[in-house]
Write an enzyme that holds these catalytic residues in place. Sequence first.
Site, PDB file in Angstrom:
ATOM      1  N   CYS A  37       0.798  -1.239   0.000  1.00 38.85           N
ATOM      2  CA  CYS A  37       0.000   0.000   0.000  1.00 38.85           C
ATOM      3  C   CYS A  37       0.823   1.278   0.000  1.00 38.85           C
ATOM      4  O   CYS A  37       0.749   2.063  -0.950  1.00 38.85           O
ATOM      5  CB  CYS A  37      -0.944   0.000   1.186  1.00 38.85           C
ATOM      6  SG  CYS A  37      -2.228  -1.239   1.019  1.00 38.85           S
TER       7      CYS A  37
ATOM      8  N   ARG B  49       5.890  -7.992  -0.604  1.00 41.20           N
ATOM      9  CA  ARG B  49       5.785  -6.952  -1.628  1.00 41.20           C
ATOM     10  C   ARG B  49       6.410  -5.649  -1.121  1.00 41.20           C
ATOM     11  O   ARG B  49       6.080  -5.178  -0.051  1.00 41.20           O
ATOM     12  CB  ARG B  49       4.321  -6.720  -2.022  1.00 41.20           C
ATOM     13  CG  ARG B  49       3.789  -7.806  -2.937  1.00 41.20           C
ATOM     14  CD  ARG B  49       2.333  -7.623  -3.242  1.00 41.20           C
ATOM     15  NE  ARG B  49       1.508  -7.891  -2.090  1.00 41.20           N
ATOM     16  CZ  ARG B  49       0.184  -7.718  -2.058  1.00 41.20           C
ATOM     17  NH1 ARG B  49      -0.432  -7.252  -3.126  1.00 41.20           N
ATOM     18  NH2 ARG B  49      -0.504  -8.003  -0.980  1.00 41.20           N
TER      19      ARG B  49
HETATM   20  C1  UDX Z   1      -1.434   0.021   5.469  1.00 36.73           C
HETATM   21  C2  UDX Z   1      -2.438   0.897   6.246  1.00 36.73           C
HETATM   22  O1  UDX Z   1      -2.075   0.913   7.633  1.00 36.73           O
HETATM   23  C3  UDX Z   1      -3.848   0.387   6.043  1.00 36.73           C
HETATM   24  O2  UDX Z   1      -4.778   1.233   6.705  1.00 36.73           O
HETATM   25  C4  UDX Z   1      -4.137   0.360   4.537  1.00 36.73           C
HETATM   26  O3  UDX Z   1      -5.415  -0.091   4.265  1.00 36.73           O
HETATM   27  C5  UDX Z   1      -3.120  -0.516   3.827  1.00 36.73           C
HETATM   28  O4  UDX Z   1      -1.809  -0.021   4.116  1.00 36.73           O
HETATM   29  P1  UDX Z   1      -0.216  -2.300   5.839  1.00 36.73           P
HETATM   30  O5  UDX Z   1       0.552  -1.949   4.604  1.00 36.73           O
HETATM   31  O6  UDX Z   1      -0.788  -3.662   5.954  1.00 36.73           O
HETATM   32  O7  UDX Z   1      -1.442  -1.281   6.037  1.00 36.73           O
HETATM   33  O8  UDX Z   1       0.770  -2.131   7.100  1.00 36.73           O
HETATM   34  P2  UDX Z   1       1.134  -1.038   8.197  1.00 36.73           P
HETATM   35  O9  UDX Z   1       1.059  -1.677   9.515  1.00 36.73           O
HETATM   36  O10 UDX Z   1       0.404   0.196   7.999  1.00 36.73           O
HETATM   37  O11 UDX Z   1       2.706  -0.841   7.910  1.00 36.73           O
HETATM   38  C6  UDX Z   1       3.194  -0.387   6.672  1.00 36.73           C
HETATM   39  C7  UDX Z   1       4.714  -0.281   6.675  1.00 36.73           C
HETATM   40  O12 UDX Z   1       5.133   0.797   7.476  1.00 36.73           O
HETATM   41  C8  UDX Z   1       5.469  -1.501   7.215  1.00 36.73           C
HETATM   42  O13 UDX Z   1       6.577  -1.755   6.387  1.00 36.73           O
HETATM   43  C9  UDX Z   1       5.912  -1.085   8.595  1.00 36.73           C
HETATM   44  O14 UDX Z   1       7.095  -1.731   9.008  1.00 36.73           O
HETATM   45  C10 UDX Z   1       6.154   0.400   8.375  1.00 36.73           C
HETATM   46  N1  UDX Z   1       6.032   1.209   9.602  1.00 36.73           N
HETATM   47  C11 UDX Z   1       4.811   1.340  10.211  1.00 36.73           C
HETATM   48  C12 UDX Z   1       7.141   1.867  10.109  1.00 36.73           C
HETATM   49  O15 UDX Z   1       8.254   1.780   9.576  1.00 36.73           O
HETATM   50  N2  UDX Z   1       6.989   2.659  11.222  1.00 36.73           N
HETATM   51  C13 UDX Z   1       5.784   2.810  11.851  1.00 36.73           C
HETATM   52  O16 UDX Z   1       5.740   3.558  12.847  1.00 36.73           O
HETATM   53  C14 UDX Z   1       4.662   2.126  11.327  1.00 36.73           C
END
Ligand code: UDX
Length: 434
Positions: free
Chosen positions: A260, A327
């Site tokens: 995403c 991904r």
């Molecule tokens: C995200 C959105 O949160 C969700 O609402 C949307 O519908 C789809 O995209 P997702 O991609 O499943 O969800 O994961 P998320 O938990 O949001 O983390 C995304 C990425 O950000 C991960 O690689 C995570 O490691 C990174 N991340 C997240 C950080 O590096 N720091 C943070 O503080 C939070």
Amino acid sequence: MKIGVIGTGYVGLVTAVGLAELGHTVIGTDKIKAKIDKISLGITPIYEPGLDDLLRANLKKGTLSFDADQHRTIRESDVIFVCVGTPQQEDGSADMSQIEEVSRLIAENLNSYKVIVEKSTVPVKTSSWIKRIITLYKKTPNDFDIASNPEFLREGSAVSDFLHPDRIVIGVESQIARDLLTKIYEEFGDRLLVTDIATAELIKHASNSFLALKISYINLMSNICEKTGADVEQVAVGMGLDPRIGKQFLKAGIGYGGSCFPKDIRALVKIGEDLGVDMTLLKAADRVNDDRIKLFMDKVRKALWIFKEKKIAVLGLAFKPETDDIREAPSIRLIRELLKEGAWLRLYDPKAVDNMKELVPEQSPKVVYCNSPYQAAEEANVLLLLTEWEELVRLDLKKIKDAMANPIIIDGRNCYKPDEVRALGFEYDSIGRQ
Ligand code: UDX
């Protein structure tokens, strides 16, 4: 009311199972028959906590079924959730060919009034295109409505997010569509936000880009911390105590990945630029994220000097914990960089190994997949921690140290306490702190 769900990837499968769990009659379909065959037997093609059990329970109840015949599924449904992929193209924009294909399929099978719901993340104004395609191709005088109901599920907690949402956004332009969707989500009536379609479409892109921006912001601060002796973990705590900022999504690390954030931020940049809007802010967030691997490689270089034939244990391949999804995982770019430098890799992840093997095949001694973090650490010259899986946060570090050739850890997710790790005799580096 019968609900059809087209596409059984991460979003579609969770949506189909979740809607059935809410008590609706749901048929899921996909153009890949093998997927439908597997799902019909109660086997999920992806790892998502709790999904298997819920799939089986609802199949058994008889309210959830799957049919590889997309035509029949559309004809039998009153409301159709479109959950097909909108992957990124080279110029950053979303590839809408699957949405167009499904629109034509719906037009061909419009045997009664139907509400078509965009669930996949789509550029603002996509609904006008879907409407145009269905109008152009439909062979009956039957009417239809388009609605937008963007998905906010996080991988790894998607089932719980579906069943306990903090908001349900519904974009509509007709009363019938509004009533139908309100009925579907009756249980969450207090959390329903009803808007026009363009607004609902944009809420999704705007939310994801904002979260990505927040992560890049704290990562940028971590760069300043490293040069000044400040501690990014404490900076995040201090910032997060301000309720206007909030403490979530302030975790510095090796950058965001997944299906995403990287794609959505680039898609919104493209949408804005096509509209003549200056998108510098989001472009900078994307660039900060892109630089994370380069900065992490600098840390590895500082620890090893020369990479050639050095054994590197890489723990955590998935883009985040509790998923097998790789991904846009930062691990992919890092693995490629390390291999380019001639390093020998010992890789471990609790769930994502099979997916990574397809991209980076086993090739001993250069690429070895291991069955445990301890096996990966054997004779390693350095250990890199890339995903904060609970299993990896709780490693027996003494055992790891005994297995390694040189006890050096570079922690890309700040999982450990520097003092504790150093007290065990490790050389330890992490993100944005000493
Ligand atoms: C995200 C959105 O949160 C969700 O609402 C949307 O519908 C789809 O995209 P997702 O991609 O499943 O969800 O994961 P998320 O938990 O949001 O983390 C995304 C990425 O950000 C991960 O690689 C995570 O490691 C990174 N991340 C997240 C950080 O590096 N720091 C943070 O503080 C939070």
